[in-house]
Design a protein around this motif. Structure first.
Motif, PDB file in Angstrom:
ATOM      1  N   PHE A 152       0.822  -1.212   0.000  1.00 16.37           N
ATOM      2  CA  PHE A 152       0.000   0.000   0.000  1.00 16.37           C
ATOM      3  C   PHE A 152       0.857   1.263   0.000  1.00 16.37           C
ATOM      4  CE2 PHE A 152      -3.927   2.162   0.144  1.00 16.37           C
ATOM      5  CZ  PHE A 152      -4.865   1.232  -0.208  1.00 16.37           C
ATOM      6  N   TYR A 172       0.674   5.236  -1.774  1.00 19.38           N
ATOM      7  CA  TYR A 172       0.889   6.554  -1.148  1.00 19.38           C
ATOM      8  C   TYR A 172       1.989   7.321  -1.888  1.00 19.38           C
ATOM      9  CZ  TYR A 172      -1.230   4.098   2.939  1.00 19.38           C
ATOM     10  OH  TYR A 172      -2.015   3.361   3.781  1.00 19.38           O
ATOM     11  N   THR A 195       6.539  -6.585   9.042  1.00 18.81           N
ATOM     12  CA  THR A 195       5.598  -5.658   9.694  1.00 18.81           C
ATOM     13  C   THR A 195       4.749  -6.406  10.714  1.00 18.81           C
ATOM     14  OG1 THR A 195       5.540  -4.194   7.787  1.00 18.81           O
ATOM     15  CG2 THR A 195       3.656  -4.083   9.276  1.00 18.81           C
ATOM     16  N   TYR A 197       7.025  -7.064  13.780  1.00 16.30           N
ATOM     17  CA  TYR A 197       7.364  -6.006  14.747  1.00 16.30           C
ATOM     18  C   TYR A 197       6.126  -5.493  15.471  1.00 16.30           C
ATOM     19  CZ  TYR A 197       5.885  -1.663  12.272  1.00 16.30           C
ATOM     20  OH  TYR A 197       5.155  -0.653  11.709  1.00 16.30           O
ATOM     21  N   ALA A 247      -8.825  -5.186   8.483  1.00 20.28           N
ATOM     22  CA  ALA A 247      -8.387  -5.621   7.137  1.00 20.28           C
ATOM     23  C   ALA A 247      -7.614  -6.942   7.216  1.00 20.28           C
ATOM     24  CB  ALA A 247      -7.545  -4.529   6.455  1.00 20.28           C
ATOM     25  N   VAL A 272     -13.198  -7.497   8.238  1.00 16.47           N
ATOM     26  CA  VAL A 272     -13.021  -7.599   6.776  1.00 16.47           C
ATOM     27  C   VAL A 272     -14.295  -7.056   6.140  1.00 16.47           C
ATOM     28  CG1 VAL A 272     -11.559  -9.682   6.829  1.00 16.47           C
ATOM     29  CG2 VAL A 272     -14.030  -9.918   6.728  1.00 16.47           C
ATOM     30  N   LYS A 278     -13.585 -12.687   2.149  1.00 16.32           N
ATOM     31  CA  LYS A 278     -12.445 -12.281   2.973  1.00 16.32           C
ATOM     32  C   LYS A 278     -12.580 -12.834   4.397  1.00 16.32           C
ATOM     33  CE  LYS A 278     -11.064  -8.124   0.454  1.00 16.32           C
ATOM     34  NZ  LYS A 278     -10.679  -6.710   0.552  1.00 16.32           N
ATOM     35  N   TYR A 291     -17.140  -5.387   8.869  1.00 12.43           N
ATOM     36  CA  TYR A 291     -17.296  -3.972   9.239  1.00 12.43           C
ATOM     37  C   TYR A 291     -17.950  -3.145   8.143  1.00 12.43           C
ATOM     38  CZ  TYR A 291     -12.432  -3.225   7.318  1.00 12.43           C
ATOM     39  OH  TYR A 291     -11.291  -3.184   6.556  1.00 12.43           O
ATOM     40  N   SER A 336      -4.879  -0.393  10.318  1.00  8.02           N
ATOM     41  CA  SER A 336      -4.187   0.086   9.110  1.00  8.02           C
ATOM     42  C   SER A 336      -5.158   0.796   8.179  1.00  8.02           C
ATOM     43  CB  SER A 336      -3.565  -1.098   8.364  1.00  8.02           C
ATOM     44  OG  SER A 336      -4.585  -1.934   7.861  1.00  8.02           O
ATOM     45  N   VAL A 337      -6.412   0.923   8.589  1.00  7.36           N
ATOM     46  CA  VAL A 337      -7.425   1.465   7.680  1.00  7.36           C
ATOM     47  C   VAL A 337      -7.506   2.989   7.819  1.00  7.36           C
ATOM     48  CG1 VAL A 337      -9.894   1.397   7.122  1.00  7.36           C
ATOM     49  CG2 VAL A 337      -8.663  -0.725   7.567  1.00  7.36           C
ATOM     50  N   ARG A 348       2.116   5.461  16.279  1.00  8.20           N
ATOM     51  CA  ARG A 348       2.038   5.432  14.808  1.00  8.20           C
ATOM     52  C   ARG A 348       3.399   4.943  14.308  1.00  8.20           C
ATOM     53  NH1 ARG A 348       2.456   4.513  10.129  1.00  8.20           N
ATOM     54  NH2 ARG A 348       1.217   5.463   8.465  1.00  8.20           N
ATOM     55  N   PRO A 349       3.598   3.604  14.311  1.00  9.62           N
ATOM     56  CA  PRO A 349       4.917   3.061  14.004  1.00  9.62           C
ATOM     57  C   PRO A 349       5.161   2.884  12.502  1.00  9.62           C
ATOM     58  CG  PRO A 349       3.428   1.287  14.525  1.00  9.62           C
ATOM     59  CD  PRO A 349       2.608   2.545  14.600  1.00  9.62           C
ATOM     60  N   LEU A 375       7.721   0.400   9.864  1.00 13.23           N
ATOM     61  CA  LEU A 375       8.673  -0.719   9.763  1.00 13.23           C
ATOM     62  C   LEU A 375      10.113  -0.229   9.707  1.00 13.23           C
ATOM     63  CD1 LEU A 375       9.528  -3.701   9.163  1.00 13.23           C
ATOM     64  CD2 LEU A 375       9.063  -3.225   6.753  1.00 13.23           C
ATOM     65  N   GLU A 411      -6.422  -0.691  -4.477  1.00  9.17           N
ATOM     66  CA  GLU A 411      -7.195   0.458  -3.987  1.00  9.17           C
ATOM     67  C   GLU A 411      -8.696   0.188  -3.980  1.00  9.17           C
ATOM     68  OE1 GLU A 411      -5.412   4.538  -5.138  1.00  9.17           O
ATOM     69  OE2 GLU A 411      -4.804   3.146  -6.706  1.00  9.17           O
ATOM     70  N   GLY A 464      -4.369 -11.094   0.591  1.00  5.17           N
ATOM     71  CA  GLY A 464      -2.981 -11.516   0.806  1.00  5.17           C
ATOM     72  C   GLY A 464      -2.022 -10.657  -0.002  1.00  5.17           C
TER      73      GLY A 464
HETATM   74  P1  NDP Z   1      -3.874  -4.698   2.193  1.00  7.46           P
HETATM   75  O1  NDP Z   1      -3.658  -5.952   1.463  1.00  7.46           O
HETATM   76  O2  NDP Z   1      -4.240  -4.791   3.633  1.00  7.46           O
HETATM   77  O3  NDP Z   1      -4.948  -3.842   1.420  1.00  7.46           O
HETATM   78  C1  NDP Z   1      -5.647  -2.827   2.039  1.00  7.46           C
HETATM   79  C2  NDP Z   1      -6.955  -3.331   2.660  1.00  7.46           C
HETATM   80  O4  NDP Z   1      -7.467  -2.297   3.482  1.00  7.46           O
HETATM   81  C3  NDP Z   1      -8.045  -3.634   1.656  1.00  7.46           C
HETATM   82  O5  NDP Z   1      -7.975  -4.919   1.097  1.00  7.46           O
HETATM   83  C4  NDP Z   1      -9.289  -3.440   2.491  1.00  7.46           C
HETATM   84  O6  NDP Z   1      -9.667  -4.642   3.179  1.00  7.46           O
HETATM   85  C5  NDP Z   1      -8.856  -2.410   3.555  1.00  7.46           C
HETATM   86  N1  NDP Z   1      -9.531  -1.125   3.306  1.00  7.46           N
HETATM   87  C6  NDP Z   1     -10.451  -0.559   4.116  1.00  7.46           C
HETATM   88  N2  NDP Z   1     -10.901   0.583   3.606  1.00  7.46           N
HETATM   89  C7  NDP Z   1     -10.259   0.765   2.429  1.00  7.46           C
HETATM   90  C8  NDP Z   1     -10.328   1.770   1.425  1.00  7.46           C
HETATM   91  N3  NDP Z   1     -11.146   2.823   1.530  1.00  7.46           N
HETATM   92  N4  NDP Z   1      -9.548   1.636   0.332  1.00  7.46           N
HETATM   93  C9  NDP Z   1      -8.710   0.606   0.208  1.00  7.46           C
HETATM   94  N5  NDP Z   1      -8.600  -0.387   1.131  1.00  7.46           N
HETATM   95  C10 NDP Z   1      -9.373  -0.316   2.244  1.00  7.46           C
HETATM   96  O7  NDP Z   1      -2.563  -3.780   2.023  1.00  7.46           O
HETATM   97  P2  NDP Z   1      -1.130  -3.960   2.699  1.00  7.46           P
HETATM   98  O8  NDP Z   1      -1.073  -5.234   3.447  1.00  7.46           O
HETATM   99  O9  NDP Z   1      -0.091  -3.645   1.689  1.00  7.46           O
HETATM  100  O10 NDP Z   1      -1.097  -2.769   3.733  1.00  7.46           O
HETATM  101  C11 NDP Z   1      -2.075  -2.683   4.761  1.00  7.46           C
HETATM  102  C12 NDP Z   1      -1.906  -1.395   5.500  1.00  7.46           C
HETATM  103  O11 NDP Z   1      -0.766  -1.491   6.329  1.00  7.46           O
HETATM  104  C13 NDP Z   1      -1.727  -0.147   4.656  1.00  7.46           C
HETATM  105  O12 NDP Z   1      -2.433   0.908   5.248  1.00  7.46           O
HETATM  106  C14 NDP Z   1      -0.233   0.086   4.732  1.00  7.46           C
HETATM  107  O13 NDP Z   1       0.110   1.420   4.539  1.00  7.46           O
HETATM  108  C15 NDP Z   1       0.057  -0.356   6.143  1.00  7.46           C
HETATM  109  N6  NDP Z   1       1.444  -0.750   6.354  1.00  7.46           N
HETATM  110  C16 NDP Z   1       2.125  -0.077   7.304  1.00  7.46           C
HETATM  111  C17 NDP Z   1       3.410  -0.420   7.611  1.00  7.46           C
HETATM  112  C18 NDP Z   1       4.086   0.283   8.726  1.00  7.46           C
HETATM  113  O14 NDP Z   1       5.198  -0.120   9.111  1.00  7.46           O
HETATM  114  N7  NDP Z   1       3.516   1.309   9.295  1.00  7.46           N
HETATM  115  C19 NDP Z   1       4.129  -1.455   6.863  1.00  7.46           C
HETATM  116  C20 NDP Z   1       3.282  -2.172   5.929  1.00  7.46           C
HETATM  117  C21 NDP Z   1       1.994  -1.804   5.671  1.00  7.46           C
HETATM  118  P3  NDP Z   1     -11.263  -4.879   3.439  1.00  7.46           P
HETATM  119  O15 NDP Z   1     -11.879  -4.944   2.068  1.00  7.46           O
HETATM  120  O16 NDP Z   1     -11.338  -6.151   4.187  1.00  7.46           O
HETATM  121  O17 NDP Z   1     -11.727  -3.681   4.217  1.00  7.46           O
END
Ligand code: NDP
Length: 322
Positions: free
Chosen positions: A41, A45, A124, A127, A145, A169, A174, A189, A213-214, A260-261, A263, A310, A316
């Motif tokens: 994700f 960004y 991720t 940690y 998620a 989910v 899912k 949700y 993470s949402v 707000r950590p 990786l 998105e 996965g």
């Molecule tokens: P995901 O595979 O988790 O994809 C994002 C998921 O978020 C979607 O499948 C969806 O699941 C949910 N979601 C809820 N609302 C929305 C929305 N409006 N638009 C899109 N997705 C939404 O992605 P990643 O595993 O790559 O990343 C997950 C999160 O973790 C991201 O926010 C990422 O930035 C963060 N992250 C942070 C790290 C850190 O160290 N801080 C490191 C790695 C990732 P559903 O349909 O079930 O709601």
């Protein structure tokens, strides 16, 4: 070589398949022929400009492949080594020059797609559950998620550490994946109020920690799901940035903790990278942590991978194969 480059920020349409020179391995770097690139994700960004990058920019921060050449001063690696990494840019490409101190060798039992899928999301999950809020046996945690890349891995690690896992989910399909990963209770949700469901599943007590993470659409309700002195681990914003927060809410919510950590601060030095990567790769090799590679697309379809991610259509890990 082929690479996915952006020249400006914007939607997936700004991702162009470009023909670029193969990078040189500079001092301290290794040139890697990429076998699999991870989509995360954070790449979205960077594409949109939420996280600024210097343009033009080859997207992608994670991958696996074979060392072709090493630059001056690299003594720990040689041509032919199988390696994986996260946090070095330029991986939506056929080759990348990666700082050698960011590369880890891939154990024999693990193939290239698995290695690329393990690095960013696996470390991720590690940690978050081991260090940020160290889950203790008997804790109850909420993971949003839970069918996503980080989500499925975090559910498994939380269960390994003895937690009762409540997971959210958006769809039935899912929900099945979250249960398979080990979630004790799954909340849709998209249809029900997760705060109320968490309250009823915990007899009104709330949870010890929420891994959120949402972001925008869940943040306030996540705070409301916590026990007094519980911790909200806000580690992403898939639905948009959190803007409506006042620290006084932590007091009125029950002396709560918020973090707000990222990786990159948890693998900043070589020792912590090696420790974390080897633990995650060992779990995978031993079958204790199961990867779910939901989709593999050719490199040229990177924009389509972003569209699906998105649009919440992925589960996965998403990989690009050059
Ligand atoms: P995901 O595979 O988790 O994809 C994002 C998921 O978020 C979607 O499948 C969806 O699941 C949910 N979601 C809820 N609302 C929305 C929305 N409006 N638009 C899109 N997705 C939404 O992605 P990643 O595993 O790559 O990343 C997950 C999160 O973790 C991201 O926010 C990422 O930035 C963060 N992250 C942070 C790290 C850190 O160290 N801080 C490191 C790695 C990732 P559903 O349909 O079930 O709601």
């Amino acid at each position: 070589m082929k690479a996915i480059r952006i020249e400006k920020n914007g939607g997936p349409e700004v991702m162009n398949l470009a023909e670029l020179p193969v990078p040189e391995a500079a001092a301290g770097q290794a040139l890697v022929r990429i076998e699999a690139a991870g989509v995360n994700f954070i790449d979205v960004y960077q594409r949109t400009g939420l996280y600024p990058v210097q343009l033009p920019y080859v997207l992608g921060l994670e991958g696996s492949g074979t060392v072709e050449k090493t630059g001056p001063g690299v003594e720990t690696l040689q041509a032919g080594d199988r390696v994986a990494w996260s946090g070095a840019p330029g991986t939506y490409a056929e080759y990348a020059a990666v700082p050698a101190d960011r590369l880890v060798k891939i154990p024999e039992k693990i193939d290239f797609p698995e290695a690329a899928a393990a690095m960013l999301q696996g470390m991720t999950a590690h940690y978050l559950a081991v260090d940020t809020y160290p889950i203790r046996s008997g804790d109850t945690v909420l993971i949003h998620a839970a069918a996503g890349g980080v989500g499925q891995l975090l559910v498994q690690v939380a269960r390994r550490r003895g937690a009762r896992v409540l997971a959210t989910v958006s769809t039935e399909a899912k929900a099945e994946l979250a249960r398979k990963a080990g979630a004790d209770e799954v909340i849709l949700y998209s249809r029900e109020d997760f705060e109320q469901r968490v309250k009823s599943l915990t007899g009104g007590a709330g949870v010890d920690a929420v891994y959120d993470s949402v972001g925008q659409t869940t943040f306030l309700k996540s705070l409301a799901c916590l026990k007094p002195r519980g911790m909200l681990v806000s580690f992403g914003q898939s639905s948009g940035k959190v803007t409506n927060f006042d620290p006084a809410m932590l007091g009125s919510g029950g002396s709560l903790y918020l973090t707000r950590p990222s990786l990159f601060h948890y693998i900043a030095d070589r020792q912590s990278l090696e420790r974390r990567a080897s633990e995650v790769l060992d779990w995978i090799a031993g079958g204790e942590l199961v990867l779910h590679i939901g989709q593999r697309l050719p490199l040229r379809d990177a924009a389509e991978a972003h569209r699906r991610l998105e649009a919440r259509k992925t589960t996965g890990k998403v990989l690009l194969i050059p």
